[in-house]
Every structure is written in C-alpha cells, then in structure tokens.
Design a protein around this motif. Structure first.
Motif, PDB file in Angstrom:
ATOM      1  N   GLU A  11       0.678  -1.171   0.415  1.00 58.38           N
ATOM      2  CA  GLU A  11       0.315   0.068  -0.059  1.00 58.38           C
ATOM      3  C   GLU A  11       0.787   1.272   0.077  1.00 58.38           C
ATOM      4  N   GLY A  12       2.139   1.045   0.505  1.00 63.30           N
ATOM      5  CA  GLY A  12       2.667   2.607   0.267  1.00 63.30           C
ATOM      6  C   GLY A  12       3.608   2.462  -0.789  1.00 63.30           C
ATOM      7  N   TYR A  13       3.637   1.200  -1.481  1.00 62.97           N
ATOM      8  CA  TYR A  13       4.641   1.592  -2.428  1.00 62.97           C
ATOM      9  C   TYR A  13       3.477   2.515  -3.278  1.00 62.97           C
ATOM     10  N   GLU A  14       2.276   1.582  -3.397  1.00 65.14           N
ATOM     11  CA  GLU A  14       1.153   2.628  -4.444  1.00 65.14           C
ATOM     12  C   GLU A  14       1.011   4.488  -4.125  1.00 65.14           C
ATOM     13  N   TYR A  15       1.418   4.542  -2.490  1.00 62.33           N
ATOM     14  CA  TYR A  15       1.258   5.672  -2.694  1.00 62.33           C
ATOM     15  C   TYR A  15       2.796   6.108  -2.861  1.00 62.33           C
ATOM     16  N   GLU A  16       3.295   6.273  -2.828  1.00 63.12           N
ATOM     17  CA  GLU A  16       5.175   6.904  -3.217  1.00 63.12           C
ATOM     18  C   GLU A  16       5.541   6.866  -4.253  1.00 63.12           C
ATOM     19  N   VAL A  17       4.537   5.854  -5.619  1.00 62.09           N
ATOM     20  CA  VAL A  17       4.178   6.231  -7.106  1.00 62.09           C
ATOM     21  C   VAL A  17       3.193   7.239  -7.545  1.00 62.09           C
ATOM     22  N   GLU A  18       2.025   7.472  -6.832  1.00 59.71           N
ATOM     23  CA  GLU A  18       1.694   8.757  -6.847  1.00 59.71           C
ATOM     24  C   GLU A  18       2.281   9.687  -6.286  1.00 59.71           C
ATOM     25  N   GLU A  19       2.727   9.951  -5.170  1.00 58.20           N
ATOM     26  CA  GLU A  19       3.237  11.456  -4.871  1.00 58.20           C
ATOM     27  C   GLU A  19       4.893  11.528  -5.894  1.00 58.20           C
ATOM     28  N   ALA A  20       5.482  10.446  -6.057  1.00 61.42           N
ATOM     29  CA  ALA A  20       6.532  11.011  -7.269  1.00 61.42           C
ATOM     30  C   ALA A  20       5.282  11.712  -8.740  1.00 61.42           C
ATOM     31  N   LYS A  21       4.436  10.875  -9.443  1.00 61.61           N
ATOM     32  CA  LYS A  21       3.878  11.545 -10.329  1.00 61.61           C
ATOM     33  C   LYS A  21       3.243  13.167  -9.476  1.00 61.61           C
TER      34      LYS A  21
END
Length: 195
Positions: A92-102
């Motif tokens: 779940e954290g990885y999904e969030y980090e990808v969104e934040e990077a975007k």
C-alpha cells in the motif's frame, strides 16, 4: 515522498494528506470460566525478533532513516524512478509513493536537501508469530529541506515548522527487513521538545 498521513514538504502539491492507516486496538474481553484455555507449549512460542526495547528502537530508526534517504532522493530527482523505494515500504505504501512521485513530476518540482531524524522514542513492540510491529515516535528536522518549482522558487508553505513529530510504524520478520507500514502526524508533543 511520504506515506499516507504524512505532511509532505511539497505543500503546494499535498500539504495536508489524510491519515490512511491507524493503529489497532484490541477489545477487553472477560474470560469465560467454563472454557479451559488452550494449552501452550514452549515450542508454540516464536523466538522474539528483538532481545530488548533498545534493539527494536535502533532497528526501526535505522529502517526509517533508510526510507527517508530514498524518499528524499526520489524527491530531489523530481519523482523519477520511484521503484527505488519498493523494498522499504508495504505494498500500500508503494502505491502511495508512486502517486506522490507522479505529483512531483506533474508539477515539474523537485526536492532540495535531506530530512534528518532529530530524535526517536519507542512507543511499542508487538509480535504475533514471526511478524513484529515496532511503533516509534520520530522528530523530523526539515530545516534543510525545500521543494522548488521549475524556476527554482520554493513551493513550501513558509509557516511550515522546522521540526515535525510522527508516529511511525515499521513491520517485518527481522531487524533486517523492517518496512514502513504507516506514518501519522503526532500532535501530542514530547519527541521534538528542545531541552
């Protein structure tokens, strides 16, 4: 880049993110005197992951510092290659980090500087089977951290505090594989107090 519940330095993009994960609390139950408790043998008890609270605090702090280092690097790179953080966070954290990077990439913004951990305190250690969850209070030092736009202008709210406290939850099966599972702003104080 931060987990759900974090106040992100890129305030123009996401200053106040909602809390996504919260701690679990067990209900108090009275024992039924007519039911015998199951017998427990010594072999049923898992070996403790940590031999002391100090060892758990040290492992969780080091794992969180590693997360911050990679998150800061992704931010400095404008959100490029967020996959670098995959091994340091839950799915779940990885999904969030990808969104934040975007968000960084879409805003053509990038981070400057590095987040420091000023202080940590142990909140709790819970082990169920081979899985351990370590919760720590963390004081982040953001004095050297900024987020700038394509022109080099800061987009961080000038009223942002230099020191911010969080309750951080790390989980894993050993001291070497703790990953960030949640991070929430902590307003109760204590961990960032200067003597």
């Amino acid at each position: 880049m931060r987990m759900p519940g974090r106040v992100v330095v890129a305030s123009a993009m996401a200053l106040a993110l909602g809390v996504a994960l919260s701690g679990c609390a067990g209900a108090d139950h009275e024992a039924d005197p007519t039911v015998s408790p199951p017998s427990v043998t010594a072999s049923a008890s898992p070996t403790p992951v940590f031999s002391s609270d100090a060892e758990a605090l040290k492992a969780a702090t080091e794992a969180f510092k590693k997360f911050l280092s990679v998150a800061d690097a992704i931010g400095r790179d404008g959100g490029a290659h967020p996959e670098r953080i995959r091994a340091l966070v839950t799915a779940e954290g990885y999904e969030y980090e990808v969104e934040e990077a975007k968000r960084f990439s879409d805003a053509n913004a990038h981070g400057v500087g590095s987040t420091r951990v000023n202080n940590t305190k142990l909140q709790s250690v819970q082990q169920e089977g081979n899985k351990v969850v370590v919760r720590i209070y963390v004081c982040e030092d953001l004095r050297e951290v900024d987020v700038v736009d394509a022109s080099g202008n800061s987009i961080v709210d000038p009223s942002r505090s230099d020191f911010v406290a969080y309750v951080v939850e790390m989980e894993g099966t050993s001291a070497q594989n703790l990953v960030l599972s949640s991070s929430k702003y902590w307003s109760e104080g204590g961990v960032c107090e200067v003597p």
